[in-house]
Design a protein around this motif. Sequence first.
Motif, PDB file in Angstrom:
ATOM      1  N   GLU A   1       0.795  -1.221   0.000  1.00  0.00           N
ATOM      2  CA  GLU A   1       0.000   0.000   0.000  1.00  0.00           C
ATOM      3  C   GLU A   1       0.835   1.282   0.000  1.00  0.00           C
ATOM      4  O   GLU A   1       0.302   2.362   0.247  1.00  0.00           O
ATOM      5  CB  GLU A   1      -0.927   0.012   1.223  1.00  0.00           C
ATOM      6  CG  GLU A   1      -1.941  -1.104   1.260  1.00  0.00           C
ATOM      7  CD  GLU A   1      -3.049  -0.927   0.228  1.00  0.00           C
ATOM      8  OE1 GLU A   1      -3.130   0.162  -0.371  1.00  0.00           O
ATOM      9  OE2 GLU A   1      -3.833  -1.868   0.033  1.00  0.00           O
ATOM     10  N   LEU A   2       2.117   1.186  -0.297  1.00  0.00           N
ATOM     11  CA  LEU A   2       3.002   2.349  -0.178  1.00  0.00           C
ATOM     12  C   LEU A   2       2.505   3.573  -0.961  1.00  0.00           C
ATOM     13  O   LEU A   2       2.454   4.681  -0.403  1.00  0.00           O
ATOM     14  CB  LEU A   2       4.424   1.976  -0.598  1.00  0.00           C
ATOM     15  CG  LEU A   2       5.511   2.989  -0.247  1.00  0.00           C
ATOM     16  CD1 LEU A   2       5.558   3.231   1.259  1.00  0.00           C
ATOM     17  CD2 LEU A   2       6.874   2.511  -0.741  1.00  0.00           C
TER      18      LEU A   2
ATOM     19  N   PHE B   1      14.732   6.487  -1.085  1.00  0.00           N
ATOM     20  CA  PHE B   1      15.197   5.218  -1.639  1.00  0.00           C
ATOM     21  C   PHE B   1      15.691   4.266  -0.561  1.00  0.00           C
ATOM     22  O   PHE B   1      15.550   3.045  -0.680  1.00  0.00           O
ATOM     23  CB  PHE B   1      16.309   5.494  -2.653  1.00  0.00           C
ATOM     24  CG  PHE B   1      16.718   4.282  -3.443  1.00  0.00           C
ATOM     25  CD1 PHE B   1      15.782   3.563  -4.180  1.00  0.00           C
ATOM     26  CD2 PHE B   1      18.039   3.860  -3.463  1.00  0.00           C
ATOM     27  CE1 PHE B   1      16.155   2.445  -4.920  1.00  0.00           C
ATOM     28  CE2 PHE B   1      18.421   2.747  -4.193  1.00  0.00           C
ATOM     29  CZ  PHE B   1      17.476   2.040  -4.929  1.00  0.00           C
ATOM     30  N   HIS B   2      16.263   4.800   0.493  1.00  0.00           N
ATOM     31  CA  HIS B   2      16.790   3.949   1.567  1.00  0.00           C
ATOM     32  C   HIS B   2      15.662   3.146   2.220  1.00  0.00           C
ATOM     33  O   HIS B   2      15.796   1.933   2.433  1.00  0.00           O
ATOM     34  CB  HIS B   2      17.497   4.823   2.612  1.00  0.00           C
ATOM     35  CG  HIS B   2      18.343   4.041   3.561  1.00  0.00           C
ATOM     36  ND1 HIS B   2      17.800   3.272   4.571  1.00  0.00           N
ATOM     37  CD2 HIS B   2      19.685   3.893   3.663  1.00  0.00           C
ATOM     38  CE1 HIS B   2      18.763   2.698   5.250  1.00  0.00           C
ATOM     39  NE2 HIS B   2      19.921   3.051   4.726  1.00  0.00           N
ATOM     40  N   PHE B   3      14.553   3.823   2.537  1.00  0.00           N
ATOM     41  CA  PHE B   3      13.420   3.128   3.148  1.00  0.00           C
ATOM     42  C   PHE B   3      12.849   2.092   2.185  1.00  0.00           C
ATOM     43  O   PHE B   3      12.493   0.977   2.597  1.00  0.00           O
ATOM     44  CB  PHE B   3      12.336   4.141   3.533  1.00  0.00           C
ATOM     45  CG  PHE B   3      11.123   3.501   4.168  1.00  0.00           C
ATOM     46  CD1 PHE B   3      11.097   3.223   5.524  1.00  0.00           C
ATOM     47  CD2 PHE B   3      10.011   3.168   3.393  1.00  0.00           C
ATOM     48  CE1 PHE B   3       9.986   2.619   6.111  1.00  0.00           C
ATOM     49  CE2 PHE B   3       8.902   2.565   3.976  1.00  0.00           C
ATOM     50  CZ  PHE B   3       8.884   2.291   5.331  1.00  0.00           C
TER      51      PHE B   3
ATOM     52  N   ALA C   1      10.852   2.648  -6.791  1.00  0.00           N
ATOM     53  CA  ALA C   1      11.120   4.070  -6.557  1.00  0.00           C
ATOM     54  C   ALA C   1      10.738   4.904  -7.778  1.00  0.00           C
ATOM     55  O   ALA C   1      10.100   5.957  -7.652  1.00  0.00           O
ATOM     56  CB  ALA C   1      12.590   4.271  -6.203  1.00  0.00           C
ATOM     57  N   LYS C   2      11.105   4.431  -8.948  1.00  0.00           N
ATOM     58  CA  LYS C   2      10.782   5.171 -10.178  1.00  0.00           C
ATOM     59  C   LYS C   2       9.272   5.275 -10.381  1.00  0.00           C
ATOM     60  O   LYS C   2       8.768   6.311 -10.833  1.00  0.00           O
ATOM     61  CB  LYS C   2      11.429   4.496 -11.376  1.00  0.00           C
ATOM     62  CG  LYS C   2      12.945   4.687 -11.455  1.00  0.00           C
ATOM     63  CD  LYS C   2      13.522   4.004 -12.687  1.00  0.00           C
ATOM     64  CE  LYS C   2      15.026   4.270 -12.813  1.00  0.00           C
ATOM     65  NZ  LYS C   2      15.604   3.565 -13.986  1.00  0.00           N
TER      66      LYS C   2
ATOM     67  N   ASP D   1       8.012   8.117  -8.469  1.00  0.00           N
ATOM     68  CA  ASP D   1       8.700   9.390  -8.727  1.00  0.00           C
ATOM     69  C   ASP D   1       9.682   9.748  -7.625  1.00  0.00           C
ATOM     70  O   ASP D   1       9.801  10.906  -7.207  1.00  0.00           O
ATOM     71  CB  ASP D   1       7.687  10.533  -8.906  1.00  0.00           C
ATOM     72  CG  ASP D   1       6.848  10.368 -10.164  1.00  0.00           C
ATOM     73  OD1 ASP D   1       7.392   9.864 -11.167  1.00  0.00           O
ATOM     74  OD2 ASP D   1       5.653  10.716 -10.133  1.00  0.00           O
ATOM     75  N   ILE D   2      10.385   8.721  -7.135  1.00  0.00           N
ATOM     76  CA  ILE D   2      11.422   8.918  -6.125  1.00  0.00           C
ATOM     77  C   ILE D   2      12.772   8.646  -6.759  1.00  0.00           C
ATOM     78  O   ILE D   2      12.950   7.645  -7.474  1.00  0.00           O
ATOM     79  CB  ILE D   2      11.202   7.981  -4.923  1.00  0.00           C
ATOM     80  CG1 ILE D   2       9.883   8.329  -4.211  1.00  0.00           C
ATOM     81  CG2 ILE D   2      12.367   8.049  -3.943  1.00  0.00           C
ATOM     82  CD1 ILE D   2       9.492   7.349  -3.134  1.00  0.00           C
ATOM     83  N   ASP D   3      13.719   9.513  -6.511  1.00  0.00           N
ATOM     84  CA  ASP D   3      15.057   9.356  -7.070  1.00  0.00           C
ATOM     85  C   ASP D   3      15.695   8.076  -6.505  1.00  0.00           C
ATOM     86  O   ASP D   3      15.906   7.977  -5.294  1.00  0.00           O
ATOM     87  CB  ASP D   3      15.908  10.568  -6.701  1.00  0.00           C
ATOM     88  CG  ASP D   3      17.238  10.592  -7.432  1.00  0.00           C
ATOM     89  OD1 ASP D   3      17.407   9.770  -8.367  1.00  0.00           O
ATOM     90  OD2 ASP D   3      18.106  11.407  -7.076  1.00  0.00           O
ATOM     91  N   PRO D   4      15.999   7.070  -7.345  1.00  0.00           N
ATOM     92  CA  PRO D   4      16.535   5.797  -6.844  1.00  0.00           C
ATOM     93  C   PRO D   4      18.024   5.872  -6.514  1.00  0.00           C
ATOM     94  O   PRO D   4      18.853   5.133  -7.055  1.00  0.00           O
ATOM     95  CB  PRO D   4      16.267   4.837  -8.008  1.00  0.00           C
ATOM     96  CG  PRO D   4      16.329   5.694  -9.218  1.00  0.00           C
ATOM     97  CD  PRO D   4      15.798   7.040  -8.812  1.00  0.00           C
TER      98      PRO D   4
END
Length: 309
Positions: free
Chosen positions: A160-161, A194-196, A257-258, A261-264
């Motif tokens: 559900e992220l 990205f870490h999480f 991540a992509k 829309d999170i910078d991987p």
Amino acid sequence: MTQIIRYVKVTQNEKCSIEERFVDFIETKQKTGEGLAQDILNKLQADNLDIQNCRAQCYDNGANMAGKYKGVQARIIEVNKLAYFIPCSSHSLNLVGVHAASVSPEMMTFFGIVQSLFVFFSSSPDRWDILMSHVTVSLKKHCDSRWSLKKQAISAVYKELPNIFKALEDLTQFRKNEETYSGAKNFLKQIKNFHFICSLVVWNNILEQIDNVNVLLQKKTITVSIASKLIESLKNIINTIRNEKFPNFLQESIDLAKSLDIDPVFKESRKRKTKKQFDYEASDESANLNEKFRVAYLEAIDTIIEQLN
């Protein structure tokens, strides 16, 4: 205490089956091995069950139950030497996970965030309603002694992220409620990186394997030999995860991540540097943090393998 009796049922045509029955709850004011053992013996006598017919006793790994000299199992063996003690396989497997999760600050921080996220939403009916308007699977709380709950908690966040992000973004509109506003902003910062996501992917895969075995270990037909084979199989799977699967998990994390829309890229906050220092270090920073995460991940995996051994 919960009283469960496991026994062999023999039918008239001499077919045997393993049965397991809940008998009763035993009210006890004792916490010592001696006191608890006496409560068990008294209850068996009241049920007209002969302790001399007992061939095994199974408890969790608490000192008052499993203690070698003064635990319940030791006290009952004094009465019947054939009542061999077998630690609960499922509880033992839970302890494997507990040690792995506490092996490094990174792992402890990750599980702490997941738990805090559940508390943040569940502590307010309004926040919970907004969460449930977005998700199809509600968030779950977890505890150290029940790794099936940890698996459910991680799995819910993994599935559900994107919807959790939407719920938190909705809550950032509650500017008049400082607790809700600042909490939502803080959680977005903690989990929208990205870490999480990497930690989430890694533990979701590991816990799925552990939970599959955990469920099988609780079947009433389980035997010591089958339990041993299941643990050995799990150890082989975890070894494969350790030696071969990290690149797969990293790629899965990048894809996830992509899609959000999170910078991987691994990032770390640091003190302000001059442009020359920044240019010198920027190219190596992501690779170094990638390696740092990989080392923490391998440390947790090695702990699981060691505990399984």
